[in-house]
Design an enzyme around this catalytic site. Structure first.
Site, short mmCIF file in Angstrom:
data_model
loop_
_atom_site.label_atom_id
_atom_site.label_comp_id
_atom_site.label_asym_id
_atom_site.label_seq_id
_atom_site.Cartn_x
_atom_site.Cartn_y
_atom_site.Cartn_z
N HIS A 153 0.54 17.07 7.72
CA HIS A 153 0.41 15.63 7.52
C HIS A 153 -0.75 15.38 6.58
CE1 HIS A 153 -0.87 11.51 8.95
NE2 HIS A 153 0.44 11.34 8.92
N HIS B 254 6.36 5.91 13.33
CA HIS B 254 4.99 5.52 13.71
C HIS B 254 4.85 5.26 15.21
CE1 HIS B 254 3.31 4.31 9.49
NE2 HIS B 254 3.29 5.61 9.72
#
Length: 373
Positions: A301, A201
């Protein structure tokens, strides 16, 4: 046939956010659906969709690529403070246009796009949104549930407490160790034969990313995703060249222009365009084509609802350089019932549908049951 309306429907998915769906209606009663979840600001997203609606009313919806160009012609929508929001709106509209066009011609989207390279699409289970218990045991339990459900690849996001903006504070090593304990527990739970992906992240700077990359080597990762912020191009290049891991990234990038450096300079080993943000089916296939020239695979994604997942399935079916598709595992227990036919994942794969358009529609009763107040 002409567009008459853009209708928005939102359902309460989980504490991490709602799912937003778009329906494009026409004067012939045919409609198309797309997903606009996770824009970053739902109120501004709705405003962006309404603004785009005024430019689409009365147009022929069966020309998705032409309408895509019309929507973005006024400027670079993929930049600036509202870039992600507007890009999400355009992406949802594009998905819905392809769905509508497939329904009009009574063919699946993959056939409109030139045919399918594969009959089923391999998924990996993103455990993040379905893991409320953030202890090492909580991570292990979530991973075990995914493997029991048939997935042979799972992704963990273990470094909750770490962020590059506070690297100088006390306790950093302990926070990294917490992440390592979660990741090690996940590997023990799934065994050595299931592939383990880790999403960082964008939490590290390049120095800490290299240290963590060394720590996780015994875990035999499938990939090491976005260890540094996506705009840190030299740092990403350094990790791709020297970390010893397959580096994946690009989920936050919008449009071909932002993917250009990633692809032309091979900044990552795998790119991750998101059909909800990168420009929809139209633009994701263009991005995939650019990546194919550099022999870079794509892994779309997609940690959201079943509509964007199915849009990702059609992309994955029609590009030669596909590898894995993300699937948000365990976020809500009614996910499969939100659409009809019900979403079906078997042994970690989803079939490429032969039904017209996307191959599924929203279930109105489930939408009403879970609608955002």
């Amino acid at each position: 046939m002409k567009i008459t309306e853009l209708a928005i429907q939102a359902v309460k998915a989980s504490a991490r956010g709602d799912w937003y769906f778009l329906q494009i209606n026409t004067d012939e009663g045919i409609f198309g659906i797309g997903e606009a979840s996770q824009s970053g600001n739902d109120r501004l997203l709705v405003a962006a969709l309404k603004d785009l609606e005024s430019r689409l009313i009365g147009l022929d919806p069966t020309q998705p690529e032409v309408l895509w160009e019309n929507m973005v012609r006024s400027g670079n929508i993929f930049s600036g403070a509202k870039g992600r929001i507007v890009a999400t709106a355009v992406s949802a509209i594009d998905q819905a246009l392809w769905d509508l066009t497939g329904k009009f011609y009574d063919v699946p989207i993959w056939r409109l796009l030139g045919g399918k390279h594969r009959e089923r699409i391999r998924l990996y289970a993103n455990l993040n949104r379905g893991t409320a218990d953030r202890s090492p045991q909580g991570f292990a339990d979530a991973a075990a549930r995914a493997v029991d459900a048939g997935f042979q690849a799972v992704k963990a996001t273990p470094f909750d407490e770490v962020h590059w903006s506070n690297m100088d504070r006390d306790g950093l090593d302990k926070d990294v160790e917490k992440g390592m304990q979660r990741l090690e527990s996940t590997r023990r739970a799934i065994g050595d034969d299931v592939e383990l992906l880790v999403d960082c992240h964008q939490r590290f700077d390049v120095s800490l990313a290299m240290k963590v990359a060394e720590k996780v080597k015994p875990l035999n990762l499938y990939w090491f995703e976005e260890p540094v912020p996506s705009n840190q191009l030299e740092a990403m290049r350094h990790l791709t060249l020297h970390s010893g891991h397959r580096i994946a990234g690009g989920e936050a990038l919008f449009g071909r222009e932002q993917f250009w450096d990633y692809i032309s300079d091979s900044l990552v080993h795998v790119i991750m365009p998101d059909v909800k943000h990168a420009g929809g089916i139209t633009e994701c296939r263009r991005i995939a084509a650019m990546a194919e020239v550099r022999q870079i695979p794509i892994a779309p994604h997609s940690p959201a609802g079943p509509i964007s997942s199915m849009a990702g399935v059609h992309i994955a079916a029609t590009v030669p350089n596909f590898t894995l598709l993300e699937y948000a595992f365990g976020e809500v227990d009614w996910r499969t019932e939100l659409v009809f036919p019900h979403e079906s994942v078997v042994d970690g794969y989803i079939e490429v549908p032969d039904r017209p358009g996307l191959g599924l529609d929203l279930d109105s009763e489930m939408i009403a049951k879970h609608r955002v107040a």
